[in-house]
Write an enzyme that holds these catalytic residues in place. Structure first.
Site, mmCIF file in Angstrom:
data_model
loop_
_atom_site.group_PDB
_atom_site.id
_atom_site.type_symbol
_atom_site.label_atom_id
_atom_site.label_comp_id
_atom_site.label_asym_id
_atom_site.label_seq_id
_atom_site.Cartn_x
_atom_site.Cartn_y
_atom_site.Cartn_z
ATOM 1 N N GLY A 283 -11.380 -13.849 10.065
ATOM 2 C CA GLY A 283 -10.914 -12.541 10.542
ATOM 3 C C GLY A 283 -11.621 -11.400 9.828
ATOM 4 O O GLY A 283 -12.729 -11.562 9.306
ATOM 5 N N LYS B 4 -8.531 -4.946 12.014
ATOM 6 C CA LYS B 4 -9.744 -4.476 11.320
ATOM 7 C C LYS B 4 -11.016 -4.542 12.164
ATOM 8 O O LYS B 4 -11.933 -3.754 11.968
ATOM 9 C CB LYS B 4 -9.961 -5.283 10.032
ATOM 10 C CG LYS B 4 -8.963 -4.923 8.957
ATOM 11 C CD LYS B 4 -9.175 -5.723 7.692
ATOM 12 C CE LYS B 4 -8.112 -5.350 6.668
ATOM 13 N NZ LYS B 4 -8.228 -6.092 5.418
ATOM 14 N N ASN C 31 -11.366 -1.106 7.169
ATOM 15 C CA ASN C 31 -9.989 -1.114 6.652
ATOM 16 C C ASN C 31 -9.525 0.274 6.212
ATOM 17 O O ASN C 31 -8.398 0.437 5.779
ATOM 18 C CB ASN C 31 -9.838 -2.096 5.480
ATOM 19 C CG ASN C 31 -10.408 -1.538 4.202
ATOM 20 O OD1 ASN C 31 -11.451 -0.899 4.213
ATOM 21 N ND2 ASN C 31 -9.725 -1.764 3.097
ATOM 22 N N SER D 98 0.815 -1.222 0.000
ATOM 23 C CA SER D 98 0.000 0.000 0.000
ATOM 24 C C SER D 98 0.848 1.272 0.000
ATOM 25 O O SER D 98 0.513 2.216 -0.727
ATOM 26 C CB SER D 98 -0.953 -0.001 1.203
ATOM 27 O OG SER D 98 -1.920 -1.000 1.027
ATOM 28 N N GLU E 228 -14.222 -21.450 17.471
ATOM 29 C CA GLU E 228 -15.206 -20.512 18.057
ATOM 30 C C GLU E 228 -15.397 -19.299 17.142
ATOM 31 O O GLU E 228 -16.504 -18.779 17.022
ATOM 32 C CB GLU E 228 -14.760 -19.992 19.440
ATOM 33 C CG GLU E 228 -14.593 -21.065 20.502
ATOM 34 C CD GLU E 228 -13.307 -21.851 20.332
ATOM 35 O OE1 GLU E 228 -12.242 -21.228 20.176
ATOM 36 O OE2 GLU E 228 -13.372 -23.097 20.323
ATOM 37 N N ASP F 273 -12.684 -3.071 1.493
ATOM 38 C CA ASP F 273 -12.405 -4.460 1.088
ATOM 39 C C ASP F 273 -13.594 -5.040 0.324
ATOM 40 O O ASP F 273 -13.420 -5.886 -0.556
ATOM 41 C CB ASP F 273 -12.128 -5.340 2.313
ATOM 42 C CG ASP F 273 -10.707 -5.176 2.833
ATOM 43 O OD1 ASP F 273 -9.838 -4.712 2.065
ATOM 44 O OD2 ASP F 273 -10.471 -5.519 4.008
ATOM 45 N N GLY G 21 -10.824 -18.994 6.944
ATOM 46 C CA GLY G 21 -10.502 -17.854 7.791
ATOM 47 C C GLY G 21 -11.755 -17.181 8.323
ATOM 48 O O GLY G 21 -12.829 -17.255 7.707
HETATM 49 P P1 NAP Z 1 -6.993 -11.240 10.518
HETATM 50 O O1 NAP Z 1 -8.207 -10.479 10.892
HETATM 51 O O2 NAP Z 1 -5.793 -11.178 11.395
HETATM 52 O O3 NAP Z 1 -7.428 -12.771 10.290
HETATM 53 C C1 NAP Z 1 -6.458 -13.738 10.002
HETATM 54 C C2 NAP Z 1 -7.102 -15.094 9.718
HETATM 55 O O4 NAP Z 1 -6.040 -16.003 9.374
HETATM 56 C C3 NAP Z 1 -7.825 -15.694 10.922
HETATM 57 O O5 NAP Z 1 -8.914 -16.466 10.471
HETATM 58 C C4 NAP Z 1 -6.750 -16.604 11.525
HETATM 59 O O6 NAP Z 1 -7.280 -17.711 12.236
HETATM 60 C C5 NAP Z 1 -6.080 -17.118 10.259
HETATM 61 N N1 NAP Z 1 -4.718 -17.592 10.520
HETATM 62 C C6 NAP Z 1 -3.640 -16.834 10.853
HETATM 63 N N2 NAP Z 1 -2.559 -17.627 11.019
HETATM 64 C C7 NAP Z 1 -2.974 -18.912 10.805
HETATM 65 C C8 NAP Z 1 -2.329 -20.169 10.813
HETATM 66 N N3 NAP Z 1 -1.014 -20.283 11.092
HETATM 67 N N4 NAP Z 1 -3.051 -21.282 10.512
HETATM 68 C C9 NAP Z 1 -4.381 -21.177 10.225
HETATM 69 N N5 NAP Z 1 -5.054 -19.996 10.196
HETATM 70 C C10 NAP Z 1 -4.357 -18.889 10.492
HETATM 71 O O7 NAP Z 1 -6.449 -10.784 9.065
HETATM 72 P P2 NAP Z 1 -7.292 -10.171 7.835
HETATM 73 O O8 NAP Z 1 -7.282 -8.706 7.914
HETATM 74 O O9 NAP Z 1 -8.568 -10.910 7.773
HETATM 75 O O10 NAP Z 1 -6.347 -10.566 6.585
HETATM 76 C C11 NAP Z 1 -6.169 -11.921 6.225
HETATM 77 C C12 NAP Z 1 -5.391 -12.033 4.903
HETATM 78 O O11 NAP Z 1 -6.138 -11.450 3.829
HETATM 79 C C13 NAP Z 1 -4.031 -11.323 4.905
HETATM 80 O O12 NAP Z 1 -3.104 -12.142 4.249
HETATM 81 C C14 NAP Z 1 -4.281 -10.059 4.106
HETATM 82 O O13 NAP Z 1 -3.130 -9.587 3.457
HETATM 83 C C15 NAP Z 1 -5.306 -10.577 3.088
HETATM 84 N N6 NAP Z 1 -6.117 -9.467 2.558
HETATM 85 C C16 NAP Z 1 -5.922 -9.090 1.254
HETATM 86 C C17 NAP Z 1 -6.652 -8.045 0.749
HETATM 87 C C18 NAP Z 1 -6.444 -7.607 -0.672
HETATM 88 O O14 NAP Z 1 -6.734 -6.451 -0.963
HETATM 89 N N7 NAP Z 1 -6.010 -8.470 -1.563
HETATM 90 C C19 NAP Z 1 -7.586 -7.355 1.539
HETATM 91 C C20 NAP Z 1 -7.774 -7.796 2.852
HETATM 92 C C21 NAP Z 1 -7.024 -8.843 3.358
HETATM 93 P P3 NAP Z 1 -7.643 -17.605 13.821
HETATM 94 O O15 NAP Z 1 -9.023 -17.032 13.888
HETATM 95 O O16 NAP Z 1 -7.558 -19.010 14.289
HETATM 96 O O17 NAP Z 1 -6.599 -16.697 14.451
#
Ligand code: NAP
Length: 275
Positions: free
Chosen positions: A127, A65, A86, A16, A154, A101, A125
């Site tokens: 999150g 977020k 976001n 970004s 959960e 997003d 996922g």
């Molecule tokens: P977040 O709120 O931190 O959520 C992360 C998710 O990943 C949670 O479901 C978490 O599971 C899971 N996770 C993390 N480490 C893990 C592991 N070792 N094994 C299994 N699951 C795991 O993050 P977010 O904001 O949703 O973003 C998630 C991803 O989407 C990132 O890679 C981000 O770069 C990408 N993204 C891309 C865009 C784009 O514009 N292309 C936009 C938004 C997001 P738990 O619930 O168990 O912790």
């Protein structure tokens, strides 16, 4: 000069800053955009200090977020519906949260509309990004069913309950279960919203030993790297794949519009800076 930023933990993976720098230059705006790493335990102090610094706006990435919502003065209707923000606009001393997003994901998933409507869709996922994806899937599409698979069961249960409806049931599942292959094998469209496989841990996949089929569609929100291990495995099995770049560019275009009032072709900006 106006200041903008992206906050996250980690935040170094994000493109970004490069993209928004190029966008501000393309629009002849004297603005700066910097990455700021804020530990989750210091989010409240971090937001207060950004506000005091007079920052004009900022993006929010992993893992803030959802946690940021109670720290904002206002949120728009979409943020209320999604449960995650976001993009923050700081105007007249008021921090307002938006979710761009959903614009990005709409653009990413649009080519696969036929497969999503009437299909079985898996979302990996639970999150902030998963919330935006589920909002779009349950308000703009008519999947037969949606399965949310998450490491922490959960959270899968909470998010499924928040987005499930009689028309489009959303079912929670664990990412760590005995018959993961059988479950994923029954899906038409698989969407990874976890951060597993993102730089610097590019050898990892959220579906390590799962085999894909030719007529499946596999979408990964991650855009660094352009092709994750998950997408490579799916592509080699003959599945149709898409990485997260289109979503990244379209969510950025919408953030830019909220901050500056200007429409910009982010694909052109991205290509202009050499990708
Ligand atoms: P977040 O709120 O931190 O959520 C992360 C998710 O990943 C949670 O479901 C978490 O599971 C899971 N996770 C993390 N480490 C893990 C592991 N070792 N094994 C299994 N699951 C795991 O993050 P977010 O904001 O949703 O973003 C998630 C991803 O989407 C990132 O890679 C981000 O770069 C990408 N993204 C891309 C865009 C784009 O514009 N292309 C936009 C938004 C997001 P738990 O619930 O168990 O912790």
């Amino acid at each position: 000069m106006q200041r903008y930023a992206i906050i996250g933990h980690p935040v170094s993976h994000s493109d970004s800053p490069r993209l928004h720098h190029a966008a501000f230059a393309a629009a002849n705006l004297d603005c700066r955009y910097e990455p700021i790493d804020i530990d989750p335990t210091e989010l409240r102090e971090g937001i207060a200090s950004l506000k005091a610094s007079g920052i004009a706006g900022f993006n929010v990435t992993i893992p803030h977020k959802e946690a940021i919502l109670p720290l904002l003065d206002r949120v728009d209707d979409t943020v209320r519906a999604v449960g995650a923000a976001n993009t923050v606009v700081h105007r007249d001393g008021i921090l307002t949260g938006h979710n761009t997003d959903i614009h990005g994901f709409r653009a990413l998933i649009a080519p696969f509309e036929t497969a999503v409507n009437g299909g079985a869709v898996g979302v990996l996922g639970a999150g902030g990004a998963s919330r935006a994806v589920l909002h779009v899937l349950t308000t703009s599409f008519t999947a037969r069913r949606i399965v949310v698979l998450n490491r922490t069961t959960e959270r899968a249960e909470q998010i499924a309950a928040a987005f499930s409806s009689p028309g489009v049931p959303v079912v929670p599942e664990s990412l760590f279960q005995d018959d993961l292959q059988g479950l994923v094998g029954d899906l038409d469209v698989i969407i990874n919203t976890t951060s597993v496989g993102m730089k610097p841990y590019t050898d990892a996949s959220p579906l390590e030993d799962v085999k894909f089929r030719k007529n499946q569609i596999v979408v990964d929100l991650i855009y660094t790297p352009a092709e994750t291990v998950l997408l490579r495995g799916a592509r080699e099995a003959g599945a149709t794949v898409a990485g997260g770049l289109e979503m990244f560019l379209q969510q950025a275009a919408e953030s830019f519009r909220l901050w500056t009032g200007k429409e910009l072709d982010m694909r052109k900006v991205w290509e202009g800076m050499g990708g």
